[in-house]
Design a protein around this motif. Structure first.
Motif, short mmCIF file in Angstrom:
data_model
loop_
_atom_site.label_atom_id
_atom_site.label_comp_id
_atom_site.label_asym_id
_atom_site.label_seq_id
_atom_site.Cartn_x
_atom_site.Cartn_y
_atom_site.Cartn_z
N GLU A 159 3.37 8.49 -3.85
CA GLU A 159 1.91 9.00 -3.48
C GLU A 159 1.33 10.09 -4.05
O GLU A 159 0.27 10.23 -4.35
CB GLU A 159 1.79 8.96 -1.66
CG GLU A 159 1.97 7.61 -1.12
CD GLU A 159 2.08 7.53 0.25
OE1 GLU A 159 1.93 8.82 0.72
OE2 GLU A 159 2.43 6.74 1.05
N THR A 160 2.20 11.04 -4.16
CA THR A 160 1.92 12.46 -5.00
C THR A 160 1.56 12.09 -6.18
O THR A 160 0.65 12.51 -6.91
CB THR A 160 3.10 13.55 -4.91
OG1 THR A 160 3.45 13.55 -3.52
CG2 THR A 160 2.83 14.70 -5.48
N ALA A 161 2.28 11.31 -6.99
CA ALA A 161 1.81 11.00 -8.15
C ALA A 161 0.71 10.08 -8.38
O ALA A 161 -0.30 10.22 -9.31
CB ALA A 161 3.16 10.26 -8.86
N MET A 162 0.47 9.00 -7.32
CA MET A 162 -0.85 8.39 -7.26
C MET A 162 -2.10 9.40 -6.97
O MET A 162 -3.04 9.13 -7.90
CB MET A 162 -0.51 7.40 -6.13
CG MET A 162 -1.72 6.57 -5.95
SD MET A 162 -1.93 5.20 -7.19
CE MET A 162 -0.54 4.27 -6.84
N GLY A 163 -1.99 10.30 -6.26
CA GLY A 163 -3.03 11.09 -5.90
C GLY A 163 -3.47 11.87 -7.24
O GLY A 163 -4.61 11.92 -7.52
N ALA A 164 -2.48 12.47 -7.86
CA ALA A 164 -2.83 13.25 -9.18
C ALA A 164 -3.09 12.47 -10.29
O ALA A 164 -3.83 12.74 -11.03
CB ALA A 164 -1.47 13.74 -9.64
N THR A 165 -2.94 11.01 -10.16
CA THR A 165 -3.35 10.33 -11.40
C THR A 165 -4.64 9.65 -11.09
O THR A 165 -5.45 9.67 -11.99
CB THR A 165 -2.45 9.03 -11.37
OG1 THR A 165 -0.90 9.49 -11.66
CG2 THR A 165 -2.99 8.10 -12.83
N VAL A 166 -5.06 9.41 -10.06
CA VAL A 166 -6.40 8.35 -9.68
C VAL A 166 -7.34 9.32 -9.02
O VAL A 166 -8.56 8.79 -8.81
CB VAL A 166 -6.15 7.40 -8.80
CG1 VAL A 166 -5.16 6.39 -9.46
CG2 VAL A 166 -5.39 7.56 -7.38
N PRO B 13 2.43 7.65 -15.93
CA PRO B 13 2.01 6.55 -17.12
C PRO B 13 1.98 5.38 -16.63
O PRO B 13 1.01 4.40 -17.04
CB PRO B 13 2.83 6.88 -18.28
CG PRO B 13 4.12 7.41 -17.57
CD PRO B 13 3.80 8.42 -16.52
N VAL B 14 2.88 4.89 -15.89
CA VAL B 14 2.88 3.39 -15.39
C VAL B 14 1.64 3.32 -14.57
O VAL B 14 1.20 2.18 -14.26
CB VAL B 14 4.23 3.15 -14.57
CG1 VAL B 14 4.42 1.66 -14.28
CG2 VAL B 14 5.50 3.41 -15.57
N ILE B 15 1.50 4.06 -13.72
CA ILE B 15 0.19 4.17 -12.65
C ILE B 15 -1.20 3.84 -13.62
O ILE B 15 -1.99 3.21 -13.15
CB ILE B 15 -0.03 5.30 -11.57
CG1 ILE B 15 1.24 5.37 -10.80
CG2 ILE B 15 -1.28 5.30 -11.07
CD1 ILE B 15 1.12 6.50 -9.80
N ARG B 16 -1.21 4.65 -14.53
CA ARG B 16 -2.40 4.87 -15.33
C ARG B 16 -2.44 3.14 -16.08
O ARG B 16 -3.59 2.42 -16.05
CB ARG B 16 -2.29 5.70 -16.78
CG ARG B 16 -2.59 7.09 -16.02
CD ARG B 16 -4.03 7.30 -15.46
NE ARG B 16 -4.97 6.81 -16.59
CZ ARG B 16 -5.65 7.77 -17.42
NH1 ARG B 16 -5.38 9.14 -17.46
NH2 ARG B 16 -6.67 7.13 -18.10
#
Length: 349
Positions: A135-142, A299-302
């Motif tokens: 979720e930390t990565a998700m927030g930073a990405t989107v 990068p996978v989230i992107r």
């Protein structure tokens, strides 16, 4: 409360739409009760909950000026319009279920309305409230950081916005024919009606990013489907399709042209630069393994988000073509169906 509103904007109604939010509604209600300038009333519109949402809301009746409207089957736009019509005050703040409001949220939203009678819409801000490295990565990405926001062009999310009732009416209310991206269309119609906006960065709503790949895919698929239904951002979506078509060509031909690889690596670095910039401040709070997981997830989230959008957008286009024709978009859809901010409109599907 009088002293509070003397400096922050007068009486206000807070409108929230919910459906099956038993796991999140208590945190939202607690954050409303903790407001430094609490709303004069809280209008909650339930779209047909089948869990304990209504029972949990009932437990807050003696701690909040709460009214609950039951509108089974209402989509989020219809629910918001119903709540705003029922609200007693000219100034309306809107947020979503699943968020936690900063204590000064409402005071910050109302302040520009009080300071300048010409201001009719105030955009608040929102920050991720992650619980896991993913979720930390998700927030930073989107999600944008405050530094990414250009206030003159920023379109508020309806998890953090306030407006005068006249602006809502001039925009025709929220578009009840649309199930996702409804707040974007509402914002665009407010701007088309020449309503004056202000930005209140201190009006922060904290919300939890999607915690699984499946939930994230569905979210972005639906966002893009909403874009297609409304005729939004066609150029942006075309660029995405073109970019991935070019990537496929490069993969097929790259071995024959090795000098292209540095260019490809540079493009890839640019693709993830901003998410990594937003992620870096959060890394010290993570352990080594979680830090690596968050870095690898970006990068996978992107990529997953892009593919979800490319899957959803044509579905929305097809929906619009069948019902209205592809030349119709948010400027005209719903305007000839007899719907107004004071009436009942068509619901999207």
């Amino acid at each position: 409360m009088a002293d509070c509103y003397a400096t922050s904007g007068g009486s206000a109604s807070l409108v929230v739409t919910v459906r099956d939010e038993a796991t999140t509604i208590d945190a939202l209600c607690a954050s409303i009760a903790a407001q430094t300038c609490p709303p004069d009333e809280v209008v909650v519109v339930d779209g047909g909950s089948t869990d304990d949402t209504l029972a949990r809301l009932a437990a807050w009746q003696d701690r909040l000026p709460l009214r609950v409207l039951i509108c089974p089957g209402a989509n989020i736009s219809a629910g918001r319009n119903a709540g705003i019509r029922a609200a007693r005050h000219d100034t309306v703040a809107v947020t979503d279920a699943g968020v936690r409001l900063a204590p000064g949220w409402l005071a910050a939203l109302l302040a520009p309305l009080r300071a300048d009678n010409a201001v009719e819409v105030v955009a608040g801000f929102f920050l991720p409230d992650p619980r896991t490295p993913f979720e930390t990565a998700m927030g930073a990405t989107v999600l944008p950081a405050l530094a990414d926001v250009r206030p003159p062009t920023f379109l508020p999310s309806s998890r953090s916005v306030a407006f005068r009732r006249g602006a809502w009416a001039a925009a025709g209310g929220y578009p009840e024919w649309l199930d996702y991206c409804e707040d974007v269309v509402f914002d665009l119609r407010l701007r088309a009606a020449s309503r004056r906006f202000a930005f209140a960065p201190a009006a922060v709503a904290h919300f939890r990013p999607r915690g699984t790949w499946r939930a994230f895919w569905i979210q972005y698929y639906r966002y893009a489907r909403g874009d297609g239904k409304a005729g939004l951002f066609a150029r942006r979506h075309a660029i995405r399709y073109g970019t991935y078509a070019g990537l496929a060509w490069f993969v097929a031909r790259g071995r024959r042209h090795p000098r292209l690889w540095p260019l490809a690596l540079g493009a890839g670095a640019a693709y993830v630069r901003r998410p990594y910039t937003r992620l870096l401040p959060a890394l010290p709070a993570l352990g080594p393994r979680d830090r690596a997981a968050a870095l690898l997830a970006v990068p996978v989230i992107r990529l997953a988000g892009d593919f979800a959008k490319m899957a959803g957008y044509p579905v929305g286009l097809l929906w619009r073509a069948r019902r209205y024709g592809l030349r119709r978009d948010w400027r005209t859809i719903g305007q000839d169906s007899g719907r107004s901010a004071g009436g009942r409109g068509e619901r999207g599907g």
